[in-house]
Design a protein around this motif. Structure first.
Motif, mmCIF file in Angstrom:
data_model
loop_
_atom_site.group_PDB
_atom_site.id
_atom_site.type_symbol
_atom_site.label_atom_id
_atom_site.label_comp_id
_atom_site.label_asym_id
_atom_site.label_seq_id
_atom_site.Cartn_x
_atom_site.Cartn_y
_atom_site.Cartn_z
ATOM 1 N N HIS A 13 0.818 -1.217 0.000
ATOM 2 C CA HIS A 13 0.000 0.000 0.000
ATOM 3 C C HIS A 13 0.853 1.269 0.000
ATOM 4 N N GLU A 16 -0.429 4.991 -0.455
ATOM 5 C CA GLU A 16 -1.875 4.935 -0.265
ATOM 6 C C GLU A 16 -2.233 5.345 1.164
ATOM 7 N N LYS A 17 -3.403 5.945 1.312
ATOM 8 C CA LYS A 17 -3.905 6.286 2.643
ATOM 9 C C LYS A 17 -4.563 5.050 3.244
ATOM 10 N N VAL A 76 -0.546 7.908 5.277
ATOM 11 C CA VAL A 76 -0.053 7.417 3.988
ATOM 12 C C VAL A 76 1.222 6.601 4.200
#
Length: 432
Positions: A13, A16-17, A76
């Protein structure tokens, strides 16, 4: 909607948040950035809170939150090449779940006794976390190895009516109107299993009541005990070394992060996967020890200094074969050409960790075994079922036992694993 992940999923991820449930293990802050050291049970990593990127309330909370407070963090994921884990989270929001005050295990040096008294909390720290994850991998790999080798898992009783090793140093209890003891070994039951199913292994708790001051002896530990029908000792040794090499390679392959936390030398571990392991007789071991100024006579059992020297001499795990009959249990098969030794072997681990496996070919002659039981001062009535195994289609068979905690001390290069396993109390207390 922001996806909830755990720390080990961070690599999937990046940029990504995400939302992660964590506990705070430590923190430091400057005027503009707070660094939060975090854990969630799957791994440890860092959260970075930048003052200019969050609300004043969030930054103030990041500076004031206490050790072991549980939180939901939103932020993030970024790569972090400076850390062993490799990733971090840039925090945007913090939601406290459970507050923590005056957590006793602070980021400083603590004595072993203190940590043992708080071992229900000590489990949260990095080194116990790493050891327990390696322990879990060893257990998983054990089942994989024996399943692929055609073994059946069977469970031996924890309460028994007699002593497998022929000793009185057992934990006594009462089983209704009969004497009973906490199990010292599952081996005798595994022999019955082997003569029913061919190849079996037991894996369960083992209790020893002897008083010991060494770091190698626990009151309670877990033992893996395979037993194999239609098998002689040399074939058993081949199974043993394949098993050890398989465990070591599995830890190398699947526990890199845990090994990094422990600063374990992986190149050294890799060397222990090279087979076959050296083999020397007890006689040769005595000669080698005497040639190197050890004061040891034939017939004596080896202590920690002798075992350490022998394994380090070969710089590999080494099998020592055919110990004196007088210092070994009653069930071992006598040597075909010598009356003073039995067909057995101990596997000694290098780096000072000593015996990790003890095994033997088992006696198959009914009269011989009955005589040995009597000479050991045991009641043949207690072993009538065991003697039956020699009456109805007895075959050559062999087996061995691996102590899980002893193996872990070696594979993790820890002084002792006793402070990493929290319950029960008797497990971790060595007699003073």
């Amino acid at each position: 909607m922001v996806q909830e992940i755990n720390i080990t999923q961070a690599k999937d991820h990046v940029d990504e948040k995400v939302k992660i449930g964590v506990w705070l293990t430590n923190k430091r802050s400057s005027g503009k950035i707070a660094f939060l050291q975090l854990r969630d049970g799957t791994a440890f990593f860092q959260g970075v809170v930048v003052k200019s990127q969050v609300t004043p309330a969030v930054f103030e909370l990041a500076k004031e939150v206490k050790q072991e407070t549980s939180m939901w963090l939103t932020g993030v994921i970024h790569e972090d090449s400076r850390s062993k884990f490799g990733y971090e989270i840039e925090v945007e929001d913090i939601e406290v779940v459970g507050e923590s005050e005056d957590y006793p295990i602070t980021p400083k040096e603590h004595g072993v006794d203190f940590l043992m008294d708080h071992r229900h909390l000590w489990l949260r720290s990095t080194r116990p976390w790493a050891v327990m994850n390696i322990r879990n991998e060893v257990i998983r790999a054990t089942y994989e190895f024996f399943n692929q080798e055609g073994f059946i898992k069977m469970d031996s009783p924890i309460l028994t009516g007699s002593a497998p090793e022929g000793t009185t140093e057992l934990f006594h209890t009462e089983y209704f109107d009969r004497d009973a003891y906490l199990s010292q070994s599952g081996q005798l039951y595994a022999e019955a299993g082997a003569l029913a199913y061919g190849k079996v292994f037991t894996f369960g708790p083992t209790f020893r009541a002897e008083k010991s001051k060494t770091r190698r002896h626990l009151i309670e530990f877990w033992m893996i005990e395979p037993e194999m029908a239609f098998m002689h000792q040399e074939q058993s040794l081949e199974v043993q070394e394949r098993y050890i090499a398989f465990l070591v390679q599995s830890v190398i392959d699947n526990c890199k992060y845990a090994l990094d936390i422990l600063d374990r030398d992986v190149e050294k571990l890799q060397k222990y996967t090279k087979l076959p392991y050296p083999r020397i007789s007890y006689d040769e071991a005595i000669d080698l020890l005497k040639a190197n100024d050890f004061d040891v006579e034939w017939g004596a059992d080896f202590g920690s200094p002798e075992e350490t020297f022998l394994a380090d001499h070969f710089d590999q795990p080494v099998f020592v074969l055919n110990y004196p009959k007088a210092i070994k249990p009653f069930y071992m098969k006598p040597h075909p050409t010598r009356k003073d030794v039995v067909i057995c072997a101990d596997l000694l681990a290098p780096e000072g960790y000593g015996e990790i496996i003890g095994g033997s070919e088992r006696a198959t002659d009914y009269d011989y075994l009955l005589d040995q039981i009597k000479k050991a001062g045991l009641d043949p009535k207690d072993y009538a079922w065991y003697l039956d195994l020699r009456k109805y289609g007895s075959v050559p068979h062999a087996g061995f036992g691996l102590g899980l905690e002893r193996f872990l001390t070696w594979i993790t290069s820890e002084d002792h694993v006793r402070e990493t396993i929290p319950f029960p109390r008797l497990l971790n207390r060595i007699y003073p």
